[in-house]
Write a protein that holds these residues in place. Structure first.
Motif, short mmCIF file in Angstrom:
data_model
loop_
_atom_site.label_atom_id
_atom_site.label_comp_id
_atom_site.label_asym_id
_atom_site.label_seq_id
_atom_site.Cartn_x
_atom_site.Cartn_y
_atom_site.Cartn_z
N LEU A 108 54.78 76.79 17.55
CA LEU A 108 55.14 76.18 18.77
C LEU A 108 55.18 74.89 18.51
O LEU A 108 55.66 73.32 18.34
N GLY A 109 53.49 74.37 18.98
CA GLY A 109 52.99 73.11 18.13
C GLY A 109 53.80 72.72 16.75
O GLY A 109 53.86 71.45 16.99
N ALA A 110 53.33 73.05 15.98
CA ALA A 110 53.39 72.39 14.23
C ALA A 110 54.61 72.42 14.45
O ALA A 110 55.54 71.28 13.97
N TYR A 111 55.88 73.22 15.13
CA TYR A 111 57.34 72.96 14.91
C TYR A 111 57.54 71.65 15.57
O TYR A 111 58.93 71.53 15.24
N VAL A 126 59.05 76.69 8.80
CA VAL A 126 57.80 76.86 7.27
C VAL A 126 56.84 75.92 7.70
O VAL A 126 56.14 76.93 7.34
N GLY A 127 57.15 74.81 7.93
CA GLY A 127 56.38 74.22 8.32
C GLY A 127 55.22 74.32 8.79
O GLY A 127 54.01 74.72 8.65
N ALA A 128 55.82 74.87 10.67
CA ALA A 128 54.97 75.88 11.38
C ALA A 128 54.04 76.79 11.11
O ALA A 128 53.13 76.81 10.80
N VAL A 159 49.51 64.78 18.86
CA VAL A 159 50.61 63.89 17.85
C VAL A 159 51.98 63.54 18.13
O VAL A 159 52.00 62.25 17.90
N ALA A 160 52.50 64.78 18.06
CA ALA A 160 54.08 63.98 18.29
C ALA A 160 54.21 63.49 19.58
O ALA A 160 55.25 62.61 19.13
N GLY A 161 53.10 63.16 20.32
CA GLY A 161 53.36 62.72 21.80
C GLY A 161 53.12 61.34 21.28
O GLY A 161 53.32 59.85 21.44
N VAL A 162 51.79 60.86 20.47
CA VAL A 162 51.92 59.76 19.84
C VAL A 162 52.77 59.72 19.30
O VAL A 162 53.25 58.28 19.20
#
Length: 824
Positions: A108-111, A126-128, A159-162
């Motif tokens: 979920l984080g990578a997604y 796929v990346g997740a 990193v998403a938040g940043v």
């Protein structure tokens, strides 16, 4: 609500697929089975006393005497109930069994991050998968490094938040950053968080450069302002954890030494360089990023009955099944041992290299710079040019060991750029100059390495450890047959070469299949959905196959079986437990006493295992137990029992030590010492019941005129809770009492009949106090302000975090549509 659900149908479908994949891989976990993990077992042993008291009165003590004589329990287990992160993580763990919860967080984080980067949902999925199934993400789980795995899972949301903040979604980005960073800190693996911080410093530096170049410094500073506020909130949410850890680390082996150590050679801050670099990734070993078992795999792999080693052993009538797994290790790298390879996936590496050719913008350069730095730092002693610079000059870097862990950043970022390459290919295929050549170059690099290792494995790899010849000589001497030893050595080298060839061929097939899919798409022979699906299936099959070597259904057992397997009391344990006198200690010499916490499950342990034991106690171990056991020191630690093995190691016996000093005693004299070295040296030979050595720094806290002898005096421990001890004593005059409790000045308070008195340090590691004559009660309470004040700060910050996140979600939902920012 209906419109919101319709807009997010694809996301829900993908999450459902993630759950199904986890269900299939971890079917035993759904059935209630658990993993057998040595590190988890060690943790359970460390926590036993804490959990026993928590079960008895609902309150976990903040101190435990179960290891190393005593240490703060918040370095082992503590709840932090006012921290919102505690309840979020508990909720996740309550819904999904371990380790499914971790893998879902990986996914979920990578997604989320890939969606923030503008990647369409199915490709982001796929990346997740590519990130989640990276080999060490599963190896950490198998080894029991749960906190490290949780910390890795939370890298992507941070990193998403940043990135949201940097791209102008300030409130949403800051809220996501604050929440994810709060959870990242709460799972309490600061080493992973620290490596992420280094990577983010590079990102911020690149963004600053472009802000200056584009004359958007004001916008950049605004984004930084939101990120700083989010970071402050995340830190405040974890105030109790961070404050106590910061306070403790200065007194632990991660802090400054008190004396010149015989092992370290001089006083220093942090861990020793040799200790930090012990697990350094080999430069050549990095080939495992694309060929998993090029270096043999794990250290504990069992002997293949069809291997060359098995044939040589069988020729001498040796039963292969009786040979220990690590006696003929397939792993031949320079690390002391390893659980398995850092395998990113050969397809992922191929796409990563393609991404270096075709992805444009600063995100690519950040990923490349951070990835290379993490790899260089992971090499440690094998590339000291960079490692030593960080170890010597970068703040706090020398607090951490096992520098190969830097690779968590590379393992996180490599799949991200790989998927950005596919994203660029799908969205801008016709705009990519010389695309055919770039695909072929990438394929030639990865496929070429795989082909060479398959066709000519010994061209670059020798398949021998640095001590191979000594190993052969040792085998030869043990069986008195030089020919046999040499045959085994040659057979082992050949087996390692065969393993490497097998995986090289495997990687070659996968990269050719993936390269073919990409090539056909470039030639407009396949549609984008087919490419995404094909790459997803190939990546999952590839990584799943390697992960399954190290974490599979055979790793799980029934709960009852796991408990009995690790914590079945021996006869000697049961005999010792019949002694109901409180707070005596046990030294178990049937294990490595200072590298094994298992005895702590049953006893208050002189030894134990912890990566950050108190510095003073560690120095006591080095000086008084490393060459021979100092019986006088065992006495002062109230060591009543010593457990030993017989010569054959088939049974255990107990040595009862009646000379142990007890829980507390009065000494006849106090000798002041000028420095720590003198104080340690004084312990070489002394009678702890008669004399106490006290550093001169405590001299002003006592009245030497009141130091009387202990004639006709007595003291007894009447109430025991690790963080609250009550003694009653009777003395005709003022006396000096020494307590067999470990000295730690960050929270312990002493009281005589309710009046606080100073606590002195005696005999290098113990507590002492000057007590008035008469009949009195002495209490020791562990009440660290860092914990209690930190918890109150956590409560306030948690409320602020929840409100800010609610506001961000409300504002986002007011918008009719959500436009994902694009990659720049």
């Amino acid at each position: 609500m209906k419109n919101w659900f319709n807009r997010n149908t694809v996301h829900f479908a993908i999450i459902g697929i993630f759950i199904v994949i986890c269900f299939v891989y971890f079917a035993p976990a759904w059935q209630g089975k658990v993993l057998i993990q040595s590190d988890v077992t060690q943790a359970q042993a460390m926590q036993k006393e804490i959990m026993d008291f928590k079960a008895a009165d609902g309150k976990a003590p903040l101190w435990t005497n179960s290891m190393f004589g005593g240490m703060p329990s918040y370095q082992i287990w503590v709840s932090y109930p006012k921290n919102i992160g505690t309840h979020i993580m508990a909720g996740i763990k309550g819904i999904f069994p371990y380790p499914i919860d971790i893998v879902l967080l990986y996914l979920l984080g990578a997604y989320l991050l890939l969606n923030v980067l503008g990647v369409k949902p199915w490709l982001a999925a796929v990346g997740a998968l590519a990130f989640a199934f990276t080999s060490y993400n599963f190896i950490y789980i198998e080894a029991g490094h749960a906190n490290q795995a949780y910390a890795i899972a939370l890298l992507a949301p941070v990193v998403a938040g940043v990135l949201w903040c940097l791209r102008g979604k300030h409130l949403l980005g800051a809220s996501v950053l604050a929440l994810s960073l709060a959870l990242e800190i709460r799972v309490n693996h600061i080493q992973v968080t620290y490596y992420l911080f280094i990577a983010l410093l590079i990102l911020v530096g690149i963004e600053l450069y472009h802000a200056i170049k584009g004359k958007k410094v004001a916008d950049f500073l605004k984004s930084i302002g939101f990120m700083v506020i989010a970071t402050i909130i995340a830190i405040a949410v974890n105030a109790g954890l961070l404050w106590t850890t910061y306070e403790y680390q200065k007194h632990s082996i991660r802090g400054k030494s008190n004396i010149t150590s015989e092992d370290r050679g001089s006083e220093q801050h942090g861990v020793s360089r040799d200790y930090a670099y012990q697990w350094s990734q080999g430069v050549g070993e990095s080939i495992t990023f694309l060929i998993p078992d090029a270096y043999g795999g794990g250290s504990n792999d069992k002997i293949d009955p069809n291997s060359n080693v098995a044939k040589v052993l069988s020729s001498k009538g040796i039963d292969v099944s009786q040979v220990p797994p690590n006696y003929f290790p397939n792993y031949w790298g320079d690390k002391p041992f390893t659980s398995g390879p850092w395998y990113f996936g050969v397809i992922v590496v191929f796409l990563f290299i393609l991404g270096l050719f075709i992805v444009k913008g600063r995100i690519k350069w950040w990923i490349l710079a951070a990835t290379l730095l993490s790899i260089f730092l992971s090499w440690g002693k094998n590339f000291s040019l960079i490692s030593d610079l960080f170890f010597d000059y970068f703040p706090m870097y020398n607090k951490f060991r096992a520098v190969e862990s830097n690779l968590v950043i590379a393992a996180f970022l490599v799949p991200i750029l790989a998927i950005l390459a596919v994203h660029e290919l799908i969205n801008n295929r016709k705009g990519i100059d010389k695309l055919d050549k770039k695909i072929l170059y990438s394929l030639a690099i990865v496929g070429g390495i795989s082909f060479i290792v398959w066709a000519l494995p010994d061209l670059f790899l020798n398949f021998q450890t640095s001590n191979h010849q000594q190993w052969v000589q040792g085998i030869s001497q043990s069986v008195q047959d030089n020919g046999f030893g040499q045959s085994l050595g040659n057979a082992l080298v050949q087996d390692r070469a065969d393993i490497a060839r097998h995986d090289a061929f495997r990687s070659l097939i996968f990269v050719l299949l993936a390269g073919g899919v990409v090539w056909l798409f470039a030639k407009d022979k396949l549609k984008a959905p087919v490419v995404v699906a094909a790459l997803g299936v190939l990546i999952l099959i590839d990584l799943w196959g390697v992960d399954n070597r190290y974490l599979n259904k055979n790793s799980f057992v029934e709960k009852s079986q796991a408990q009995q397997y690790f914590f079945k009391p021996r006869e000697v344990d049961n005999l010792i437990l019949m002694d109901k006198t409180p707070d005596y200690r046990v030294l178990d010499l049937t294990v490595d006493p200072f590298q094994n916490a298992t005895p702590s499950y049953f006893h208050k342990n002189v030894g134990g295992y912890h990566a950050a034991k108190l510095m003073r106690y560690n120095e006591l171990i080095e000086r008084q137990f490393s060459r021979s056991i100092n019986e006088d020191v065992l006495d002062m630690l109230n060591t009543r029992y010593v457990i030993t093995n017989n010569k054959a190691g088939t049974s255990q016996s107990i040595q009862k030590r009646d000379q142990a000093a007890g829980n507390a005693w009065f000494v006849d004299r106090v000798t002041f010492v000028k420095n720590n070295e003198e104080e340690m040296h004084a312990l070489d030979s002394f009678d702890p019941k008669k004399e106490a050595f006290i550093h001169e720094e405590f001299k002003r806290q006592l009245d030497e005129k009141r130091l009387g002898r202990s004639t006709n005096a007595s003291i007894e421990l009447t109430s025991y809770r690790p963080d609250h001890l009550i003694y009653e004593y009777s003395a005709p005059n003022d006396v000096m009492a020494v307590f067999s409790e470990i000295w730690y000045d960050k929270g312990w308070k002493a009281f005589v009949d309710g009046t606080e008195i100073p606590i002195l340090r005696a005999d290098y590691v113990l507590r002492a106090a000057q007590l008035p004559g008469g009949n009195h009660k002495v209490e020791f309470k562990f009440e660290p302000s860092s914990y209690f004040m930190g918890e109150n700060i956590s409560l306030v910050a948690s409320i602020v975090l929840v409100l800010s996140l609610a506001a961000a979600i409300w504002l986002e939902n007011r918008k009719k549509s959500v436009v994902s920012p694009t990659v720049k």
